[in-house]
Design a protein around this motif. Sequence first.
Motif, mmCIF file in Angstrom:
data_model
loop_
_atom_site.group_PDB
_atom_site.id
_atom_site.type_symbol
_atom_site.label_atom_id
_atom_site.label_comp_id
_atom_site.label_asym_id
_atom_site.label_seq_id
_atom_site.Cartn_x
_atom_site.Cartn_y
_atom_site.Cartn_z
ATOM 1 N N LEU A 30 0.860 -1.183 0.000
ATOM 2 C CA LEU A 30 0.000 0.000 0.000
ATOM 3 C C LEU A 30 0.896 1.233 0.000
ATOM 4 N N ASN A 31 0.958 1.893 -1.141
ATOM 5 C CA ASN A 31 1.816 3.054 -1.330
ATOM 6 C C ASN A 31 1.049 4.342 -1.008
ATOM 7 N N ASP A 32 1.647 5.170 -0.158
ATOM 8 C CA ASP A 32 0.957 6.387 0.276
ATOM 9 C C ASP A 32 0.536 7.269 -0.900
ATOM 10 N N LYS A 33 1.433 7.489 -1.851
ATOM 11 C CA LYS A 33 1.111 8.376 -2.970
ATOM 12 C C LYS A 33 -0.027 7.820 -3.816
ATOM 13 N N ASP A 34 -0.004 6.512 -4.060
ATOM 14 C CA ASP A 34 -1.087 5.888 -4.824
ATOM 15 C C ASP A 34 -2.417 6.029 -4.090
ATOM 16 N N LEU A 35 -2.387 5.838 -2.774
ATOM 17 C CA LEU A 35 -3.610 5.961 -1.993
ATOM 18 C C LEU A 35 -4.098 7.405 -1.945
ATOM 19 N N GLN A 36 -3.177 8.363 -1.900
ATOM 20 C CA GLN A 36 -3.567 9.771 -1.925
ATOM 21 C C GLN A 36 -4.292 10.108 -3.228
ATOM 22 N N GLU A 37 -3.788 9.602 -4.343
ATOM 23 C CA GLU A 37 -4.432 9.846 -5.634
ATOM 24 C C GLU A 37 -5.801 9.167 -5.687
ATOM 25 N N TRP A 38 -5.877 7.939 -5.190
ATOM 26 C CA TRP A 38 -7.128 7.169 -5.247
ATOM 27 C C TRP A 38 -8.213 7.797 -4.376
ATOM 28 N N LEU A 39 -7.812 8.253 -3.187
ATOM 29 C CA LEU A 39 -8.794 8.753 -2.228
ATOM 30 C C LEU A 39 -8.960 10.270 -2.281
ATOM 31 N N GLY A 40 -7.996 10.973 -2.884
ATOM 32 C CA GLY A 40 -8.093 12.424 -2.973
ATOM 33 C C GLY A 40 -7.932 13.124 -1.639
ATOM 34 N N VAL A 41 -7.070 12.557 -0.766
ATOM 35 C CA VAL A 41 -6.840 13.168 0.546
ATOM 36 C C VAL A 41 -5.337 13.246 0.794
ATOM 37 N N SER A 42 -4.967 13.937 1.884
ATOM 38 C CA SER A 42 -3.554 14.072 2.226
ATOM 39 C C SER A 42 -3.032 12.797 2.884
ATOM 40 N N ARG A 43 -1.745 12.796 3.174
ATOM 41 C CA ARG A 43 -1.102 11.605 3.725
ATOM 42 C C ARG A 43 -1.526 11.324 5.171
ATOM 43 N N THR A 44 -1.798 12.369 5.946
ATOM 44 C CA THR A 44 -2.063 12.179 7.380
ATOM 45 C C THR A 44 -3.269 11.279 7.668
ATOM 46 N N PRO A 45 -4.459 11.547 7.094
ATOM 47 C CA PRO A 45 -5.578 10.651 7.386
ATOM 48 C C PRO A 45 -5.354 9.228 6.861
ATOM 49 N N ILE A 46 -4.565 9.102 5.795
ATOM 50 C CA ILE A 46 -4.251 7.768 5.273
ATOM 51 C C ILE A 46 -3.401 6.999 6.274
ATOM 52 N N ARG A 47 -2.368 7.640 6.825
ATOM 53 C CA ARG A 47 -1.523 6.951 7.805
ATOM 54 C C ARG A 47 -2.304 6.616 9.070
ATOM 55 N N ASP A 48 -3.168 7.537 9.499
ATOM 56 C CA ASP A 48 -3.999 7.261 10.685
ATOM 57 C C ASP A 48 -4.899 6.050 10.438
ATOM 58 N N ALA A 49 -5.501 6.003 9.248
ATOM 59 C CA ALA A 49 -6.392 4.898 8.910
ATOM 60 C C ALA A 49 -5.629 3.577 8.819
ATOM 61 N N LEU A 50 -4.451 3.623 8.207
ATOM 62 C CA LEU A 50 -3.643 2.401 8.081
ATOM 63 C C LEU A 50 -3.216 1.877 9.448
ATOM 64 N N ASN A 51 -2.898 2.788 10.360
ATOM 65 C CA ASN A 51 -2.544 2.362 11.721
ATOM 66 C C ASN A 51 -3.714 1.636 12.391
ATOM 67 N N GLU A 52 -4.921 2.143 12.205
ATOM 68 C CA GLU A 52 -6.098 1.477 12.766
ATOM 69 C C GLU A 52 -6.304 0.105 12.132
ATOM 70 N N LEU A 53 -6.144 0.029 10.816
ATOM 71 C CA LEU A 53 -6.323 -1.244 10.124
ATOM 72 C C LEU A 53 -5.247 -2.247 10.521
ATOM 73 N N ALA A 54 -4.066 -1.749 10.837
ATOM 74 C CA ALA A 54 -3.002 -2.641 11.316
ATOM 75 C C ALA A 54 -3.375 -3.227 12.674
ATOM 76 N N ARG A 55 -3.985 -2.407 13.534
ATOM 77 C CA ARG A 55 -4.393 -2.906 14.850
ATOM 78 C C ARG A 55 -5.479 -3.968 14.734
ATOM 79 N N SER A 56 -6.312 -3.866 13.697
ATOM 80 C CA SER A 56 -7.381 -4.859 13.534
ATOM 81 C C SER A 56 -6.931 -6.077 12.730
ATOM 82 N N GLY A 57 -5.691 -6.063 12.235
ATOM 83 C CA GLY A 57 -5.158 -7.240 11.562
ATOM 84 C C GLY A 57 -5.323 -7.274 10.058
ATOM 85 N N LEU A 58 -5.819 -6.193 9.468
ATOM 86 C CA LEU A 58 -6.002 -6.166 8.013
ATOM 87 C C LEU A 58 -4.751 -5.708 7.271
#
Length: 205
Positions: A30-58
Amino acid sequence: MPRRLLLRDTVRDRLRDGIMDGTFAPGEVLNDKDLQEWLGVSRTPIRDALNELARSGLVEMEPNRYTRVANPSEDEIILAMQTLGVLYAGVIQLAVPRMSQRTAASIAGGIDKFADAIERADHDSIRKLGFPTFELYERECGNAILVQLCRESVDGLAFKIRAKRVLEVTNVVKLVVDLRELAEATREQDADRAVAASNGVFQLA
């Protein structure tokens, strides 16, 4: 007042859905830049979301090395099934005696359809019917703490239990028999019998 939905939550939900429906394959980086383009948001909410998904095992994360979709091993499939079985045993024990006959019949019908899909090895139907059907027991159990625990745990566990791989590592004939027994016990609102059947389904018996 309803909780305000944060951008991080929206990003997390979209990434979660993409992982669960196969848009992102197990092991995919999961590449931050690719996800930023796909979702149209900055890096910060993406990293926050990925951290949550890591805690849930995804998601699996290794600082400065990789962030990728989790890729469960065969051993993890059985362990995940057993862990879910422990959670659902409590849910079913509480739910079955207190639900209406109409609800019991409806849930049992869903379990029968799930068993039919397994017999046909219909992976799409297995995915659509499996966890949504078991979630119906959650709604009836009357224990808000147990329901919250299930909802916080099920995503990561469910991801490990991919339909095709489950059929490869379990005794499908026995799985179908246990599901039929769970459906019948639910119809009759026999909680102990339903829990015993559920234990078989989730490889605890």
